[in-house]
Design a protein around this motif. Structure first.
Motif, PDB file in Angstrom:
ATOM      1  N   ALA A 147       0.670  -1.386   0.336  1.00 11.35           N
ATOM      2  CA  ALA A 147      -0.495   0.242   0.083  1.00 11.35           C
ATOM      3  C   ALA A 147       1.105   1.360   0.190  1.00 11.35           C
ATOM      4  CB  ALA A 147      -0.964  -0.152   1.483  1.00 11.35           C
ATOM      5  N   THR A 148       2.012   1.137   0.363  1.00 15.18           N
ATOM      6  CA  THR A 148       3.236   1.989   0.442  1.00 15.18           C
ATOM      7  C   THR A 148       3.777   2.677  -1.139  1.00 15.18           C
ATOM      8  OG1 THR A 148       5.103   1.208   0.524  1.00 15.18           O
ATOM      9  CG2 THR A 148       3.918   1.824   2.690  1.00 15.18           C
ATOM     10  N   HIS A 149       3.292   2.252  -2.148  1.00 21.29           N
ATOM     11  CA  HIS A 149       3.120   2.149  -3.496  1.00 21.29           C
ATOM     12  C   HIS A 149       1.579   2.536  -3.842  1.00 21.29           C
ATOM     13  CE1 HIS A 149       7.242   0.473  -2.461  1.00 21.29           C
ATOM     14  NE2 HIS A 149       6.683  -0.136  -1.692  1.00 21.29           N
ATOM     15  N   MET A 150       0.859   2.737  -3.516  1.00 19.89           N
ATOM     16  CA  MET A 150      -0.404   2.473  -4.130  1.00 19.89           C
ATOM     17  C   MET A 150      -1.726   3.143  -3.300  1.00 19.89           C
ATOM     18  SD  MET A 150      -1.409  -1.494  -5.064  1.00 19.89           S
ATOM     19  CE  MET A 150       0.489  -1.830  -5.916  1.00 19.89           C
ATOM     20  N   THR A 151      -2.501   3.472  -3.597  1.00 21.31           N
ATOM     21  CA  THR A 151      -3.588   3.496  -2.612  1.00 21.31           C
ATOM     22  C   THR A 151      -3.976   2.318  -2.301  1.00 21.31           C
ATOM     23  OG1 THR A 151      -5.016   3.103  -4.484  1.00 21.31           O
ATOM     24  CG2 THR A 151      -4.889   5.380  -4.439  1.00 21.31           C
ATOM     25  N   TRP A 152      -4.535   2.606  -0.797  1.00 21.86           N
ATOM     26  CA  TRP A 152      -5.444   1.516  -0.208  1.00 21.86           C
ATOM     27  C   TRP A 152      -6.259   0.597  -1.233  1.00 21.86           C
ATOM     28  CZ3 TRP A 152      -3.320  -2.007   3.206  1.00 21.86           C
ATOM     29  CH2 TRP A 152      -4.567  -2.867   4.282  1.00 21.86           C
ATOM     30  N   ALA A 153      -7.330   0.967  -1.702  1.00 19.81           N
ATOM     31  CA  ALA A 153      -8.236   0.671  -3.058  1.00 19.81           C
ATOM     32  C   ALA A 153      -7.006  -0.141  -3.975  1.00 19.81           C
ATOM     33  CB  ALA A 153      -9.190   1.691  -3.388  1.00 19.81           C
ATOM     34  N   ASP A 154      -6.060   0.432  -4.628  1.00 18.41           N
ATOM     35  CA  ASP A 154      -5.269  -0.505  -5.486  1.00 18.41           C
ATOM     36  C   ASP A 154      -4.996  -2.032  -4.659  1.00 18.41           C
ATOM     37  OD1 ASP A 154      -5.977   1.008  -7.675  1.00 18.41           O
ATOM     38  OD2 ASP A 154      -4.053   2.301  -7.141  1.00 18.41           O
ATOM     39  N   ALA A 155      -4.304  -1.610  -3.644  1.00 17.69           N
ATOM     40  CA  ALA A 155      -4.112  -3.171  -2.786  1.00 17.69           C
ATOM     41  C   ALA A 155      -4.689  -3.740  -2.590  1.00 17.69           C
ATOM     42  CB  ALA A 155      -2.946  -1.900  -1.427  1.00 17.69           C
ATOM     43  N   MET A 156      -6.131  -3.656  -2.279  1.00 19.02           N
ATOM     44  CA  MET A 156      -7.154  -4.639  -2.065  1.00 19.02           C
ATOM     45  C   MET A 156      -7.259  -4.923  -3.723  1.00 19.02           C
ATOM     46  SD  MET A 156      -7.411  -5.139   1.171  1.00 19.02           S
ATOM     47  CE  MET A 156      -5.805  -4.741   1.410  1.00 19.02           C
ATOM     48  N   GLY A 157      -6.928  -4.147  -4.516  1.00 15.89           N
ATOM     49  CA  GLY A 157      -7.946  -5.072  -5.317  1.00 15.89           C
ATOM     50  C   GLY A 157      -6.964  -5.849  -5.689  1.00 15.89           C
ATOM     51  N   LEU A 158      -5.454  -6.309  -5.253  1.00 20.70           N
ATOM     52  CA  LEU A 158      -4.318  -7.213  -5.330  1.00 20.70           C
ATOM     53  C   LEU A 158      -4.882  -8.401  -5.074  1.00 20.70           C
ATOM     54  CD1 LEU A 158      -1.159  -5.607  -5.847  1.00 20.70           C
ATOM     55  CD2 LEU A 158      -2.104  -6.056  -7.935  1.00 20.70           C
ATOM     56  N   VAL A 159      -5.612  -8.483  -3.809  1.00 20.15           N
ATOM     57  CA  VAL A 159      -6.245  -9.063  -2.922  1.00 20.15           C
ATOM     58  C   VAL A 159      -7.339 -10.073  -3.350  1.00 20.15           C
ATOM     59  CG1 VAL A 159      -6.748  -9.702  -0.581  1.00 20.15           C
ATOM     60  CG2 VAL A 159      -4.727  -7.836  -0.637  1.00 20.15           C
ATOM     61  N   VAL A 160      -8.063  -9.107  -4.049  1.00 17.77           N
ATOM     62  CA  VAL A 160      -8.614  -9.867  -4.542  1.00 17.77           C
ATOM     63  C   VAL A 160      -8.847 -10.558  -5.886  1.00 17.77           C
ATOM     64  CG1 VAL A 160     -10.969  -9.290  -5.892  1.00 17.77           C
ATOM     65  CG2 VAL A 160     -10.736  -8.134  -4.521  1.00 17.77           C
ATOM     66  N   LEU A 161      -7.802  -9.792  -6.277  1.00 23.85           N
ATOM     67  CA  LEU A 161      -7.430 -10.494  -7.825  1.00 23.85           C
ATOM     68  C   LEU A 161      -6.556 -12.491  -7.073  1.00 23.85           C
ATOM     69  CD1 LEU A 161      -5.078  -8.072 -10.179  1.00 23.85           C
ATOM     70  CD2 LEU A 161      -7.936  -9.147 -10.480  1.00 23.85           C
ATOM     71  N   GLU A 162      -5.959 -12.033  -6.603  1.00 23.27           N
ATOM     72  CA  GLU A 162      -4.921 -12.797  -5.935  1.00 23.27           C
ATOM     73  C   GLU A 162      -5.987 -14.339  -5.524  1.00 23.27           C
ATOM     74  OE1 GLU A 162      -4.391 -15.188  -2.156  1.00 23.27           O
ATOM     75  OE2 GLU A 162      -4.663 -13.311  -1.863  1.00 23.27           O
ATOM     76  N   GLY A 163      -6.931 -14.260  -4.288  1.00 25.68           N
ATOM     77  CA  GLY A 163      -8.352 -14.345  -4.474  1.00 25.68           C
ATOM     78  C   GLY A 163      -8.525 -15.187  -5.562  1.00 25.68           C
ATOM     79  N   ILE A 164      -8.943 -14.291  -6.307  1.00 27.27           N
ATOM     80  CA  ILE A 164      -9.523 -15.097  -7.348  1.00 27.27           C
ATOM     81  C   ILE A 164      -9.028 -16.633  -8.343  1.00 27.27           C
ATOM     82  CG2 ILE A 164     -10.613 -14.468  -9.986  1.00 27.27           C
ATOM     83  CD1 ILE A 164     -11.239 -12.017  -8.968  1.00 27.27           C
ATOM     84  N   VAL A 165      -7.554 -15.750  -7.833  1.00 26.87           N
ATOM     85  CA  VAL A 165      -6.615 -16.658  -9.150  1.00 26.87           C
ATOM     86  C   VAL A 165      -6.322 -18.349  -8.178  1.00 26.87           C
ATOM     87  CG1 VAL A 165      -3.890 -17.590  -9.720  1.00 26.87           C
ATOM     88  CG2 VAL A 165      -5.190 -14.913  -9.316  1.00 26.87           C
ATOM     89  N   ILE A 166      -6.790 -18.571  -7.032  1.00 27.56           N
ATOM     90  CA  ILE A 166      -6.730 -19.794  -5.931  1.00 27.56           C
ATOM     91  C   ILE A 166      -7.982 -19.853  -6.393  1.00 27.56           C
ATOM     92  CG2 ILE A 166      -6.546 -20.237  -3.918  1.00 27.56           C
ATOM     93  CD1 ILE A 166      -4.150 -18.039  -2.620  1.00 27.56           C
ATOM     94  N   ALA A 167      -9.073 -19.228  -5.596  1.00 23.10           N
ATOM     95  CA  ALA A 167     -10.468 -19.956  -6.665  1.00 23.10           C
ATOM     96  C   ALA A 167     -10.008 -20.684  -7.984  1.00 23.10           C
ATOM     97  CB  ALA A 167     -11.593 -19.272  -5.944  1.00 23.10           C
ATOM     98  N   ILE A 168      -9.560 -20.281  -8.442  1.00 15.74           N
ATOM     99  CA  ILE A 168      -9.563 -21.279  -9.903  1.00 15.74           C
ATOM    100  C   ILE A 168      -8.904 -22.376  -9.672  1.00 15.74           C
ATOM    101  CG2 ILE A 168      -8.925 -20.735 -11.933  1.00 15.74           C
ATOM    102  CD1 ILE A 168      -9.222 -17.570 -12.631  1.00 15.74           C
TER     103      ILE A 168
END
Length: 490
Positions: free
Chosen positions: A109-130
């Protein structure tokens, strides 16, 4: 209770089939909640006091909004733990992952907004679900040799015990380990003596809980938590000890580690859930570039992937839910719920949610089914409204349960054949590195790599499951991701 309702619960959750009772499940659900309720307080402290790239404090706005983060943390934990209980039907509770939340807050989050960082977490979760839906994650789970799974369980037992000692202040981290001879020390002074009333409360709680367990007293762990909490409240009322750290005050090494056990002046608070949904799915790609974003997703993914796998194996074995061949019923449903929880934690803007090793406290209390998780989940949802009550139980009162559970999980070490060095050395490294590195993922990775390496060099490559070659290679990338980023100039 209505006999029909009892019959439905028994059939749906396999209560009798697994040798449990509704009473055991309820007690187990309460025990798990009390040992992990600290996350409602701790997560806001970790992610709510660090500025993101926009120099806004996480949780929204330019000032800390800790109650908002606490409410969203409890909400996500409650919903996801209930989902695990209903769909996975195992006594595993979920909440924002410690370690991952710090990595997201300080490393992303120090390199982007908190919302952007949470977007990465969502993407990671989607990949694991796949990966779960395609069968890959379940296949990896089943490919792990049974004795390595036992080693993971034992390592997690030691890890849980260490968490208990550290969170109670019985063992203290040394801030500058490079200038000392040991990385941790006993007590606040580090001279082998224990000081402070909170530490005494922990010791009394540990001795009493151990005695109750040795006597096979029903409800021993839960009773130990409640009794130790009452003692802590009395001690604080008499001694007015206060916290270890308070704004504008010098450090008090003999204070309470996180929660000061006081009876609250109010019981009810209306939760603010406006933090939910505050994420930007692909914002990070424009901020730091596609390659860097993908590497961050990979790092989150591998940590989540194997932290959960280790916890499921460890707690599942303790509950008697892992078969002799290492397989586990409903593993696909369990791993799918956990994968979706990672994405849900990002969508709730409280960081990735994952399965908690503290679930073993409920198992130690007798929980064997998802009913315990449903109980824990409802307690988290209630915690949104009864937030003051969740701040009565100090870590010094809850952590004796973790130490006892660590002992119970440690007893499984007898199932490892230490005369066979091909499995014994990888098992040993897994066991010791999980607590020593404070990382389940690191211990599992070291064990897998060593197992493949030794087997291959001894000419037994055919004994290695093909997926373990893949996983070992992925762990090599995981351990060397920083040099890789350096070479790529990221």
């Amino acid at each position: 209770m209505n006999p029909r309702a009892t019959g439905f619960l028994d059939r749906f959750f396999f209560i009798s089939e697994r040798g449990s009772t509704i009473g055991q499940e309820v007690r187990g659900g309460f025990a798990t909640f009390f040992t992990m309720a600290y996350i409602v307080v701790l997560n806001p402290i970790i992610i709510g006091t660090v500025a993101d790239k926009t120099e806004q404090v996480l949780g929204g706005g330019t000032v800390p909004n800790l109650p908002m983060i606490a409410a969203a943390t409890a909400f996500a934990a409650g919903i996801l733990t209930i989902a695990m209980g209903i769909f996975g039907r195992v006594p595993l509770a979920m909440a924002t992952g410690l370690g991952l939340n710090a990595f997201v807050a300080f490393g992303i989050a120090t390199h982007m907004t908190w919302a952007d960082a949470m977007g990465l977490v969502v993407l990671e979760g989607i990949v694991i679900a796949i990966l779960v839906l395609t069968g890959f994650r379940v296949a990896v789970f089943n490919a792990i040799p049974a004795q390595l799974k036992t080693a993971i369980s034992v390592g997690i037992g030691l890890f849980i015990a260490l968490i208990g000692f550290v969170d109670a202040g019985f063992v203290r981290r040394i801030p500058d380990a490079a200038s000392t001879t040991v990385p941790v020390k006993l007590g606040a002074l580090g001279n082998g003596s224990l000081t402070g009333w909170p530490t005494l409360v922990f010791v009394v709680g540990l001795i009493v809980t151990a005695f109750l367990i040795a006597r096979k007293f029903k409800g021993a762990i839960l009773l130990g938590i409640v009794g130790t909490t009452i003692l802590a409240v009395v001690v604080e009322a008499i001694g007015n000890i206060g916290p270890q750290m308070a704004p504008g005050q010098p450090v008090n090494p003999d204070g309470w580690a996180l929660i000061v056990p006081k009876l609250p002046s109010t019981l009810l608070e209306l939760p603010d859930l406006s933090l939910l949904g505050q994420f930007n799915l692909f914002g990070s790609f424009s901020k730091i570039g596609g390659v860097a974003a993908i590497l961050l997703v990979f790092t989150l993914l591998l940590a989540d992937f194997f932290d959960t796998m280790g916890t499921v194996v460890g707690v599942g074995r303790q509950a008697g839910l892992v078969a002799p061949d290492g397989t586990m019923e409903r593993s696909r449903s369990i791993l799918l719920v956990d994968s979706l929880a990672a994405a849900a934690g990002g969508a709730a803007s409280v960081s990735s949610n994952t399965t908690y090793v503290e679930s073993a406290a409920g198992v130690g209390e007798g929980a064997r089914t998802g009913l315990a998780s449903v109980v824990t989940g409802f307690l988290f949802l209630l915690a949104m409204f009864f937030a003051p009550l969740t701040q009565v139980v100090p870590s010094e009162a809850a952590t004796p349960a973790l130490v006892i559970v660590g002992f119970l999980m440690m007893t499984q070490i007898r199932e490892i054949d230490f005369s066979d060095y091909e499995i014994a050395i990888p098992a040993f490294l897994t066991i010791v590195l999980i607590p020593f590195t404070y990382s389940i993922t690191a211990g599992i990775g070291a064990g897998f790599i060593t197992y493949v390496f030794i087997k291959a060099l001894k000419g037994h490559a055919r004994q290695i499951h093909p997926l373990l070659w893949v996983v070992a290679a992925l762990f090599l990338v995981y351990f060397t991701v920083e040099p890789i980023k350096s070479v790529l100039g990221l």
